[in-house]
Enzyme design. Structure first.
Site, short mmCIF file in Angstrom:
data_model
loop_
_atom_site.label_atom_id
_atom_site.label_comp_id
_atom_site.label_asym_id
_atom_site.label_seq_id
_atom_site.Cartn_x
_atom_site.Cartn_y
_atom_site.Cartn_z
N SER A 1 0.85 -1.20 0.00
CA SER A 1 0.00 0.00 0.00
C SER A 1 0.88 1.24 0.00
O SER A 1 0.62 2.20 -0.73
CB SER A 1 -0.88 0.03 1.25
N THR A 2 1.93 1.19 0.82
CA THR A 2 2.83 2.33 0.98
C THR A 2 3.55 2.68 -0.32
O THR A 2 3.88 3.85 -0.55
CB THR A 2 3.87 2.00 2.07
N TYR B 1 -1.11 -11.01 2.88
CA TYR B 1 -1.24 -9.62 3.34
C TYR B 1 -2.71 -9.40 3.69
O TYR B 1 -3.56 -9.30 2.81
CB TYR B 1 -0.76 -8.67 2.25
N LYS C 1 1.14 -10.92 6.98
CA LYS C 1 1.30 -9.53 7.43
C LYS C 1 -0.06 -9.14 7.96
O LYS C 1 -1.03 -9.03 7.21
CB LYS C 1 1.71 -8.66 6.24
N THR D 1 -2.37 -6.71 9.41
CA THR D 1 -2.62 -5.28 9.58
C THR D 1 -4.04 -5.10 10.09
O THR D 1 -4.99 -4.87 9.33
CB THR D 1 -2.39 -4.50 8.27
N GLY E 1 1.39 -5.24 11.29
CA GLY E 1 1.19 -4.34 10.15
C GLY E 1 0.85 -2.91 10.51
O GLY E 1 0.92 -2.03 9.66
N ASP F 1 2.09 0.14 12.55
CA ASP F 1 3.28 0.61 13.24
C ASP F 1 2.95 1.19 14.62
O ASP F 1 3.76 1.11 15.54
CB ASP F 1 3.99 1.69 12.40
N GLU F 2 1.76 1.78 14.72
CA GLU F 2 1.35 2.41 15.97
C GLU F 2 1.02 1.38 17.05
O GLU F 2 0.78 1.73 18.20
CB GLU F 2 0.18 3.39 15.74
N SER G 1 5.01 1.41 6.97
CA SER G 1 5.41 2.61 6.22
C SER G 1 6.32 3.54 7.01
O SER G 1 7.27 4.11 6.46
CB SER G 1 4.15 3.38 5.81
#
Ligand code: MN9
Length: 298
Positions: free
Chosen positions: A52-53, A141, A169, A171, A193, A195-196, A212
């Protein structure tokens, strides 16, 4: 027979940002710098190319291939490489999967097919078709918020039983499912997936993380994994708090354009660092905000 190099893909993996010029073409010099920045300065363990990034779903196949080639040429064997080849067009996924495998990518990845509301039987057939045609390990993914495809334990179990599927992955914010998957499938590679949410994912023993913001914040992310490994939860939480100050501000200002502006400020700055239409370019105000974010949070 696959090479099984995917088994060694652990740690922080950047979902690679791709700089484009105003005509929508790949800025090759800039892309090579972004790759180098990730390896030399962010110390990532690998790159996830075509996610996506990478604005992958806005690209035609020739550009996707060009990006796979440039990245492999720049990386050689310095870090692990995962090629995201999936999308609603399974024929293209297969062609891209073969292409990346011939380039010696360590694994391929495929997003669940999206847009039409595919049944699980169709999703499973898609993974069967790709894994039977492409001689490489495959990482699923799963990103339900963008694809609308929600899978639970039963579905993941069926997919993990397919030959050549080695990981996911993940997310999603569903930590109950993440914990259940980890417990039930200790040998499957699970990558965080979002990052936060790296710190809580690390507590549940993910094998790594693909995201990302690691393009610009890779060192803190590494620190989070190391701190959890050492049992230093105060430190891990502090690093996640600092990371989330950054991520919150980046999300509010426009995710990929802001990250690309920060990359320029970190020294990857040859040529234009634009996004592909229909993604909008940044206004002057957004650029200013990106600079403030860089100064305050990195
Ligand atoms: O794949 C990324 N997802 C998207 C991972 O870009 C849709 C994440 O790294 C997020 O960008 C990041 C910010 O929400 O966690």
């Amino acid at each position: 027979m696959t090479k099984k190099t995917a088994r060694e893909i652990k740690g922080i993996i950047s979902a690679l940002l791709v700089p484009f010029d105003s005509k929508g073409k790949v800025n090759e010099a800039g892309l090579r710098q972004v790759v180098r920045h990730n390896i030399d300065n962010m110390k990532v363990a690998g790159l996830y190319v075509g996610g996506s990034t990478g604005e992958n779903f806005l690209l035609d196949m020739a550009i996707k291939k060009q990006i796979f080639e440039i990245v492999k040429d720049e990386v050689k064997d310095q870090v692990k490489l995962i090629a995201q080849v999936g999308g609603p067009n399974v024929y293209e996924a297969i062609e891209l999967g073969k292409f990346a495998t011939d380039l010696d990518y360590d694994a391929i990845s495929a997003v669940t097919p999206f847009y039409y509301k595919f049944s699980f039987a169709e999703v499973k057939q898609y993974y069967k078709d790709i894994t039977e045609a492409v001689d490489n390990d495959l990482i699923i993914y799963s990103i339900p918020v963008l694809t609308g495809i929600n899978m639970g334990m039963a579905e993941f179990k069926e997919l993990f039983e397919l030959d050549n599927i080695v990981g996911v992955k993940f997310t999603a914010a569903d930590f109950f499912l993440l914990e259940r998957l980890r417990k039930a499938f200790p040998d499957v590679l699970i990558y965080s997936g979002f990052d936060e949410m790296l710190y809580p994912a690390a507590i549940y023993h993910v094998d790594g993380a693909i995201g990302s913001t690691y393009n610009v914040n890779g060192l803190r992310a590494r620190g989070i994994l190391e701190a959890v490994n050492e049992g230093n939860h105060e430190k891990a939480l502090k690093l996640q708090n600092e990371s989330n100050d950054l991520i919150e501000a980046v999300l509010a200002n426009g995710l990929y354009p802001t990250l690309k502006r920060i990359l320029q400020l970190q020294g990857a700055n040859k040529g234009e660092f634009l996004s592909r239409k229909p993604m909008a370019s940044m206004t002057a105000d957004q650029k200013e905000e990106a600079e403030r974010i860089f100064k305050n949070y990195l």
